[in-house]
Design a protein around this motif. Structure first.
Motif, mmCIF file in Angstrom:
data_model
loop_
_atom_site.group_PDB
_atom_site.id
_atom_site.type_symbol
_atom_site.label_atom_id
_atom_site.label_comp_id
_atom_site.label_asym_id
_atom_site.label_seq_id
_atom_site.Cartn_x
_atom_site.Cartn_y
_atom_site.Cartn_z
ATOM 1 N N LYS A 121 0.837 -1.206 0.000
ATOM 2 C CA LYS A 121 0.000 0.000 0.000
ATOM 3 C C LYS A 121 0.870 1.253 0.000
ATOM 4 O O LYS A 121 0.604 2.205 -0.742
ATOM 5 N N GLN A 122 1.916 1.260 0.818
ATOM 6 C CA GLN A 122 2.791 2.433 0.897
ATOM 7 C C GLN A 122 3.480 2.709 -0.432
ATOM 8 O O GLN A 122 3.615 3.868 -0.844
ATOM 9 N N LEU A 123 3.905 1.656 -1.116
ATOM 10 C CA LEU A 123 4.562 1.861 -2.408
ATOM 11 C C LEU A 123 3.574 2.421 -3.436
ATOM 12 O O LEU A 123 3.919 3.316 -4.206
ATOM 13 N N LEU A 124 2.350 1.929 -3.422
ATOM 14 C CA LEU A 124 1.338 2.497 -4.328
ATOM 15 C C LEU A 124 1.052 3.951 -3.962
ATOM 16 O O LEU A 124 0.923 4.800 -4.837
ATOM 17 N N ASN A 125 0.984 4.250 -2.668
ATOM 18 C CA ASN A 125 0.752 5.620 -2.227
ATOM 19 C C ASN A 125 1.914 6.528 -2.638
ATOM 20 O O ASN A 125 1.701 7.673 -3.030
ATOM 21 N N ASN A 126 3.138 6.002 -2.581
ATOM 22 C CA ASN A 126 4.304 6.768 -3.046
ATOM 23 C C ASN A 126 4.187 7.103 -4.530
ATOM 24 O O ASN A 126 4.786 8.066 -5.000
ATOM 25 N N ASN A 127 3.408 6.286 -5.257
ATOM 26 C CA ASN A 127 3.161 6.519 -6.680
ATOM 27 C C ASN A 127 1.804 7.190 -6.896
ATOM 28 O O ASN A 127 1.177 7.028 -7.939
ATOM 29 N N LYS A 128 1.363 7.929 -5.876
ATOM 30 C CA LYS A 128 0.199 8.821 -5.949
ATOM 31 C C LYS A 128 -1.170 8.146 -5.970
ATOM 32 O O LYS A 128 -2.163 8.769 -6.338
ATOM 33 N N VAL A 129 -1.263 6.859 -5.586
ATOM 34 C CA VAL A 129 -2.578 6.245 -5.408
ATOM 35 C C VAL A 129 -3.098 6.735 -4.058
ATOM 36 O O VAL A 129 -2.404 6.636 -3.038
ATOM 37 N N ASP A 130 -4.299 7.281 -4.051
ATOM 38 C CA ASP A 130 -4.898 7.881 -2.859
ATOM 39 C C ASP A 130 -5.061 6.849 -1.744
ATOM 40 O O ASP A 130 -5.659 5.793 -1.942
ATOM 41 N N ASN A 131 -4.516 7.170 -0.579
ATOM 42 C CA ASN A 131 -4.607 6.301 0.594
ATOM 43 C C ASN A 131 -6.043 5.945 0.950
ATOM 44 O O ASN A 131 -6.315 4.856 1.448
ATOM 45 N N GLU A 132 -6.980 6.871 0.716
ATOM 46 C CA GLU A 132 -8.386 6.661 1.056
ATOM 47 C C GLU A 132 -9.032 5.564 0.213
ATOM 48 O O GLU A 132 -10.076 5.041 0.584
ATOM 49 N N ARG A 133 -8.417 5.220 -0.897
ATOM 50 C CA ARG A 133 -8.949 4.171 -1.775
ATOM 51 C C ARG A 133 -8.460 2.784 -1.387
ATOM 52 O O ARG A 133 -8.986 1.784 -1.883
ATOM 53 N N MET A 134 -7.434 2.696 -0.533
ATOM 54 C CA MET A 134 -6.783 1.418 -0.258
ATOM 55 C C MET A 134 -7.014 0.960 1.176
ATOM 56 O O MET A 134 -6.965 1.752 2.111
ATOM 57 N N PHE A 135 -7.227 -0.337 1.312
ATOM 58 C CA PHE A 135 -7.433 -0.970 2.616
ATOM 59 C C PHE A 135 -6.551 -2.209 2.675
ATOM 60 O O PHE A 135 -6.377 -2.900 1.675
ATOM 61 N N THR A 136 -5.982 -2.490 3.842
ATOM 62 C CA THR A 136 -5.095 -3.648 3.977
ATOM 63 C C THR A 136 -5.673 -4.656 4.958
ATOM 64 O O THR A 136 -6.428 -4.313 5.868
ATOM 65 N N TRP A 137 -5.243 -5.889 4.749
ATOM 66 C CA TRP A 137 -5.687 -6.976 5.605
ATOM 67 C C TRP A 137 -4.650 -8.079 5.537
ATOM 68 O O TRP A 137 -4.235 -8.495 4.455
ATOM 69 N N GLY A 138 -4.206 -8.531 6.691
ATOM 70 C CA GLY A 138 -3.271 -9.644 6.766
ATOM 71 C C GLY A 138 -4.029 -10.935 7.000
ATOM 72 O O GLY A 138 -4.697 -11.087 8.010
ATOM 73 N N LEU A 139 -3.936 -11.859 6.066
ATOM 74 C CA LEU A 139 -4.664 -13.122 6.174
ATOM 75 C C LEU A 139 -3.781 -14.283 6.619
ATOM 76 O O LEU A 139 -4.284 -15.393 6.762
ATOM 77 N N ALA A 140 -2.499 -14.043 6.808
ATOM 78 C CA ALA A 140 -1.558 -15.094 7.221
ATOM 79 C C ALA A 140 -1.706 -16.299 6.294
ATOM 80 O O ALA A 140 -1.613 -16.157 5.091
#
Length: 169
Positions: A121-140
């Motif tokens: 997510k951080q790398l996409l945000n560094n490339n100007k993808v809006d943080n508000e559009r992205m959600f993360t989830w760890g599924l192990a």
């Protein structure tokens, strides 16, 4: 003449209804265009279309070193291209899920999978993808796509996936 007119009208009605049912909604057309662009720019990933969403899977060996959440430098140009398409199609939300194999302690794998998703997510945000559009989830190791009893299967299970959904407001 009347005998021939009824079958012709019936056939036209059937053909018209079939054509109407095959028309895609504006949202489906939007997602199909995005799918085609993603397939074109992401040779390193598996891109698929599922109903009204898109799924992009980056295998772990491409993104991360074993047991690491730090993205490899050589994947950064790929993420730049990925972000370019995501930015062009900004009517979507992106769910980023991190995955691990079943090796090790469950709590560690949950944490590692979440950190991998956040790193992507951080790398996409560094490339100007809006943080508000992205959600993360760890599924192990909860959603394996490979056999955890083999090394090849474990490698498949160590991955990051992106599910791209049309943002209905």
């Amino acid at each position: 003449m009347k005998k021939m007119l009824l079958p012709v009208i019936t056939a036209l009605i059937v053909l018209t209804s079939c054509a109407a049912s095959k028309k895609l909604t504006a949202e489906q057309q939007y997602m199909n265009k995005q799918y085609k662009e993603l397939k074109n720019v992401l040779n390193e990933a598996e891109v698929s279309i599922l109903n009204d969403s898109l799924k992009v899977i980056f295998p772990d060996h491409i993104l991360f070193a074993t047991a690491s959440d730090q993205l490899k430098d050589d994947i950064k140009p790929t993420f730049e291209r990925f972000a370019g398409v995501l930015n062009k199609y900004d009517k979507t939300k992106i769910m980023i899920t991190g995955h691990t194999d079943n090796t090790g302690v469950a709590a560690y794998n949950r944490d590692l999978s979440e950190r991998r998703a956040v790193s992507a997510k951080q790398l996409l945000n560094n490339n100007k993808v809006d943080n508000e559009r992205m959600f993360t989830w760890g599924l192990a190791d909860r959603d394996p796509i490979g056999d955890n009893t083999t090394e090849a299967g474990k490698a498949k299970n160590r991955r990051v996936e992106f599910v791209i959904l049309y943002n209905l407001k």
